[in-house]
Design an enzyme around this catalytic site. Structure first.
Site, mmCIF file in Angstrom:
data_model
loop_
_atom_site.group_PDB
_atom_site.id
_atom_site.type_symbol
_atom_site.label_atom_id
_atom_site.label_comp_id
_atom_site.label_asym_id
_atom_site.label_seq_id
_atom_site.Cartn_x
_atom_site.Cartn_y
_atom_site.Cartn_z
ATOM 1 N N ASP A 38 0.858 -1.194 0.000
ATOM 2 C CA ASP A 38 0.000 0.000 0.000
ATOM 3 C C ASP A 38 0.890 1.239 0.000
ATOM 4 O O ASP A 38 2.070 1.170 0.339
ATOM 5 C CB ASP A 38 -0.902 0.013 1.242
ATOM 6 N N CYS B 79 -3.531 -0.973 -2.350
ATOM 7 C CA CYS B 79 -3.812 0.419 -2.689
ATOM 8 C C CYS B 79 -4.675 0.487 -3.963
ATOM 9 O O CYS B 79 -4.261 0.002 -5.026
ATOM 10 C CB CYS B 79 -2.478 1.128 -2.915
ATOM 11 N N CYS C 119 -10.710 3.465 -1.190
ATOM 12 C CA CYS C 119 -9.334 3.810 -0.823
ATOM 13 C C CYS C 119 -9.086 3.089 0.490
ATOM 14 O O CYS C 119 -9.924 3.163 1.400
ATOM 15 C CB CYS C 119 -9.177 5.316 -0.641
HETATM 16 N N1 DGL Z 1 -4.651 3.945 0.068
HETATM 17 C C1 DGL Z 1 -4.597 4.292 -1.291
HETATM 18 C C2 DGL Z 1 -5.791 3.801 -2.077
HETATM 19 O O1 DGL Z 1 -6.365 2.812 -1.724
HETATM 20 C C3 DGL Z 1 -4.355 5.704 -1.655
HETATM 21 C C4 DGL Z 1 -4.048 6.686 -0.622
HETATM 22 C C5 DGL Z 1 -3.040 7.622 -1.206
HETATM 23 O O2 DGL Z 1 -1.882 7.261 -1.083
HETATM 24 O O3 DGL Z 1 -3.454 8.606 -1.820
HETATM 25 O O4 DGL Z 1 -6.145 4.398 -3.084
#
Ligand code: DGL
Length: 281
Positions: free
Chosen positions: A6, A69, A205
Site C-alpha cells: 500500500d 492500494c 481507498c
Molecule cells: N490507500 C490508497 C488507495 O487505496 C491511496 C491513498 C493515497 O496514497 O493517496 O487508493
C-alpha cells in the site's frame, strides 16, 4: 510469503482481513508511507513507486502480492500483470503475480463475478445507486463505474474524490480535522446525489475504512461494501485455484515501512487492536 502493498497505512485494513481469513499463511506488509499519498501523484510516479514496492516484497521471498492500494491497482496493475511480471519471469524463471482490490470489491457490490455473464437489466423504475469515495486519481480513471456497469448496466454510480483524506490520516491529523474533511466530502457527495436514494457505498481507498465510523455517521444506515473482506474472499478463491504458489503456512508476519509519521500510530494501532512493529524497508 504473501506480500501486501500500500502507499502507506491504509493497506492494513486489507491486511487485517487477510490475516483473519487465513491466519496460518505467511504475510509481509509494505507501506510506502514516505511517498504517500499516491492519489494526487502523476500516474508514472505511481507506477515507478509500485514497481519498487513489489521488487522489495519479492526480495522478501513473496511470490504473490496483493496490491491493496486502489490507486496503485487502478493505475498500474494491468501493465504489471501483462508486461512487467512476464518479463521478470523470463529473466529469472520465477512465477509471481500481483492481485488488486477493485475487481473483488465490484464483484461483492454487484453480485456478479468476473467469469459470470452480466446481469439482465433490472425492471425497477428506481435505479440502484452505489456511491464511491476514493482518491482523486481513482475517481479520474472511472474504473469503478466501468467495472460496475460492465456487470450491472442498470446501476447508477455516483463518485466523490476525497483528495486530502488519505494524507490527513497518514500525517495523523487531529480527529476533528479528519472528521471535518469527511463531512466536507460527504456534503459534496450529497449535493451530487440530489433527491436520489442510495443503496450502498464503496470506500474505494484503503485508508478510508480506518475512519469508516465517520462515513457511517454522515450516511447513516447506508451499507458499506467491505473491500477488505471482499479482497480476502477473492484471495482465498485464488489460492484454491493456484496451489502452485505454495505459500508458507507458519503464521509469519513482517511489517515494513519506508518511513512514517509517528503521530498516525494511535489511530492505526487502535484499528489494529495492538502495537505494530514496523521495520525500515
Ligand atoms: N490507500 C490508497 C488507495 O487505496 C491511496 C491513498 C493515497 O496514497 O493517496 O487508493
Amino acid at each position: 510469503m504473501i506480500g501486501v502493498f500500500d502507499s502507506g497505512f491504509g493497506g492494513l485494513t486489507v491486511h487485517h482481513a487477510l490475516i483473519n481469513a487465513m491466519p496460518d499463511l505467511d504475510f509481509v506488509y509494505l507501506g510506502d508511507n514516505k511517498n504517500a499519498p499516491y492519489g494526487t501523484r502523476p500516474p508514472l510516479d505511481v507506477l515507478n513507486l509500485t514497481c519498487a514496492g513489489l521488487d522489495r516484497l519479492f526480495a522478501e521471498g513473496c511470490t504473490l502480492v496483493i496490491v491493496a492500494c486502489n490507486t496503485a491497482s487502478v493505475v498500474t496493475l494491468r501493465w504489471i500483470q501483462q508486461q512487467w511480471l512476464p518479463a521478470q519471469q523470463q529473466a529469472d524463471g520465477v512465477k509471481r503475480n500481483a492481485i488488486g482490490v477493485v475487481v473483488p470489491t465490484v464483484e461483492a457490490a454487484t453480485g456478479v463475478a468476473w467469469n459470470d455473464a452480466p446481469a439482465p437489466a433490472a425492471t425497477s423504475s428506481k435505479p440502484h445507486t452505489i456511491g464511491i469515495f476514493a482518491t482523486q486519481r481513482t475517481v479520474e480513471t472511472d474504473i469503478y463505474p466501468f467495472e460496475i456497469n460492465k456487470r450491472r448496466p442498470d446501476i447508477l454510480v455516483v463518485q466523490q474524490a476525497c483528495p486530502n483524506l488519505a494524507s490527513a490520516i497518514e500525517r495523523g491529523l487531529p480527529h476533528i480535522e479528519i472528521r471535518n474533511l469527511v463531512h466536507k466530502y460527504a456534503e459534496e457527495f450529497r449535493r451530487k446525489l440530489g433527491q436520489g436514494t442510495l443503496d450502498s457505498i464503496i470506500l474505494g481507498c484503503t485508508h478510508y475504512p480506518l475512519v469508516a465510523d465517520m462515513f457511517a455517521e454522515e450516511l447513516p444506515s447506508v451499507p458499506i461494501i467491505h473491500q477488505p473482506g471482499a479482497t480476502a474472499a477473492a484471495l482465498a478463491r485464488y489460492l484454491d485455484r493456484h496451489p502452485e504458489y505454495n505459500i508458507g503456512r507458519h503464521g509469519k508476519r513482517i511489517f515494513l515501512s519506508t518511513g512514517f509519521s509517528p503521530e498516525a500510530l494511535p489511530l492505526i494501532e487502535k484499528f489494529w487492536g495492538g502495537k505494530l512493529d514496523f521495520r525500515q524497508a
